[in-house]
Design an enzyme around this catalytic site. Structure first.
Site, PDB file in Angstrom:
ATOM      1  CE  LYS A  13      -2.352  -0.711   3.746  1.00 19.81           C
ATOM      2  NZ  LYS A  13      -1.643  -1.965   4.403  1.00 19.81           N
ATOM      3  NE  ARG A  88      -3.664  -0.908  10.430  1.00 19.36           N
ATOM      4  CZ  ARG A  88      -2.738  -0.302   9.704  1.00 19.36           C
ATOM      5  NH1 ARG A  88      -2.943   0.851   9.236  1.00 19.36           N
ATOM      6  NH2 ARG A  88      -1.378  -0.870   9.506  1.00 19.36           N
ATOM      7  NE  ARG A 127       7.716  -2.897   5.975  1.00 21.78           N
ATOM      8  CZ  ARG A 127       6.615  -2.430   6.013  1.00 21.78           C
ATOM      9  NH1 ARG A 127       5.834  -2.436   4.622  1.00 21.78           N
ATOM     10  NH2 ARG A 127       5.742  -2.253   6.825  1.00 21.78           N
ATOM     11  NE  ARG A 160       7.006   0.412   9.926  1.00 19.85           N
ATOM     12  CZ  ARG A 160       5.730   0.274   9.439  1.00 19.85           C
ATOM     13  NH1 ARG A 160       5.878   0.676   8.052  1.00 19.85           N
ATOM     14  NH2 ARG A 160       4.651  -0.233   9.805  1.00 19.85           N
ATOM     15  NE  ARG A 171       2.425  -4.183  11.444  1.00 13.92           N
ATOM     16  CZ  ARG A 171       3.399  -3.766  10.488  1.00 13.92           C
ATOM     17  NH1 ARG A 171       4.798  -4.173  10.756  1.00 13.92           N
ATOM     18  NH2 ARG A 171       3.299  -3.118   9.454  1.00 13.92           N
TER      19      ARG A 171
HETATM   20  P1  AMP Z   1       1.455   0.982   8.946  1.00 21.31           P
HETATM   21  O1  AMP Z   1       2.307   1.827   8.685  1.00 21.31           O
HETATM   22  O2  AMP Z   1       0.174   1.435   8.060  1.00 21.31           O
HETATM   23  O3  AMP Z   1       1.633  -0.257   8.923  1.00 21.31           O
HETATM   24  O4  AMP Z   1       0.914   1.410  10.383  1.00 21.31           O
HETATM   25  C1  AMP Z   1       1.534   1.219  11.459  1.00 21.31           C
HETATM   26  C2  AMP Z   1       1.038   1.079  12.894  1.00 21.31           C
HETATM   27  O5  AMP Z   1       0.308   2.284  13.100  1.00 21.31           O
HETATM   28  C3  AMP Z   1      -0.178  -0.045  12.632  1.00 21.31           C
HETATM   29  O6  AMP Z   1       0.035  -1.309  13.164  1.00 21.31           O
HETATM   30  C4  AMP Z   1      -0.895   0.671  14.056  1.00 21.31           C
HETATM   31  O7  AMP Z   1      -0.419   0.360  15.564  1.00 21.31           O
HETATM   32  C5  AMP Z   1      -0.980   2.016  13.823  1.00 21.31           C
HETATM   33  N1  AMP Z   1      -2.196   2.555  12.644  1.00 21.31           N
HETATM   34  C6  AMP Z   1      -1.971   3.277  11.557  1.00 21.31           C
HETATM   35  N2  AMP Z   1      -3.150   3.442  10.932  1.00 21.31           N
HETATM   36  C7  AMP Z   1      -3.952   2.991  12.288  1.00 21.31           C
HETATM   37  C8  AMP Z   1      -5.453   2.862  12.037  1.00 21.31           C
HETATM   38  N3  AMP Z   1      -6.357   3.472  10.985  1.00 21.31           N
HETATM   39  N4  AMP Z   1      -5.917   2.490  13.098  1.00 21.31           N
HETATM   40  C9  AMP Z   1      -5.391   2.332  14.370  1.00 21.31           C
HETATM   41  N5  AMP Z   1      -4.019   2.018  14.209  1.00 21.31           N
HETATM   42  C10 AMP Z   1      -3.364   2.309  13.081  1.00 21.31           C
END
Ligand code: AMP
Length: 216
Positions: A13, A88, A127, A160, A171
């Site tokens: 994404k 989410r 990554r 990360r 996750r």
């Molecule tokens: P991402 O970079 O999109 O994988 O997001 C990293 C982390 O941020 C996720 O594993 C969640 O802990 C938090 N996060 C990001 N977007 C959301 C969301 N829409 N709702 C809840 N937690 C979020």
């Protein structure tokens, strides 16, 4: 353009959203990037979010809805937007529906990227992310190294905290339980298109652009 990129972590994404945002000149709204920026600023929200993110858990819905409401009401999205990582949960999707209604946004597409789970674990654990511009590189396919620098901006390349295998598996569990059911909310509205995310970055990019051009 109003696009929601949907799918599990590591499906591509972020990579696709960055490409499309550059190509179409629209805003890339990554809630993960926004939370990581808050975390590195050391704010109270950032500290709370970081603990949840590092454990592979979701940040509470009320916080996320507040963030997304603010961005979608800002001039940043005047030319359109790509949502990456939001919604989410079902309450987040319903809140988005209400915000769209308030703002008079009726026309949007959801593109669901699909990749098998084992491939996702392999991708995420190999990554590297640029600390500065958030760009993503792959240890197996890109000529970069852990601790090296981003070819684009010179920022440091790191893994990360939530990209370790045990956290990735958590996750994915959270995705299956909370996020994956959200697709039926959008399905009911007839806005979902599926793309095979296991194909190359270029091909996935082309498929997405084809979908965006349909009925445009
Ligand atoms: P991402 O970079 O999109 O994988 O997001 C990293 C982390 O941020 C996720 O594993 C969640 O802990 C938090 N996060 C990001 N977007 C959301 C969301 N829409 N709702 C809840 N937690 C979020």
């Amino acid at each position: 353009m109003r696009l929601i990129l949907f799918g599990p972590p590591g499906v591509g994404k972020g990579t696709q959203a960055k490409l499309l945002a550059e190509e179409y000149g629209v805003a890339h709204i990554s809630t993960g990037d926004m939370l990581r920026a808050a975390a590195s600023s050391g704010s109270e929200l950032g500290r709370k979010a970081k603990a949840l993110m590092d454990a592979g858990q979701l940040v509470p819905d009320d916080v996320m809805v507040g963030i997304i409401r603010e961005v979608l009401s800002s001039p940043r999205v005047a030319k359109g937007f790509i949502l990456d990582g939001y919604p989410r949960t079902l309450p987040q999707a319903k809140a988005l529906g209400a915000i769209f209604e308030e703002l008079g946004i009726g026309d949007y597409k959801v593109i669901e990227l699909q990749v098998a789970e084992e491939e996702i674990v392999r991708r995420i654990t190999s990554r590297l992310t640029c600390e500065k511009d958030g760009r993503i590189y792959n240890l197996e396919t890109d000529p970069v190294a852990m601790g090296g620098v981003c070819p684009d901006c010179g920022g440091k390349l790191v893994q990360r905290a939530d990209d370790r295998e045990s956290t990735v598996r958590e996750r994915l569990r959270v995705y299956r339980q909370n996020t994956s059911p959200v697709i039926s909310y959008f399905d009911e509205r007839g806005v979902v298109y599926e793309v095979d995310g296991s194909l190359s970055i270029d091909i996935v990019n082309r498929e997405i652009k084809l979908i965006l051009s349909e009925g445009a």
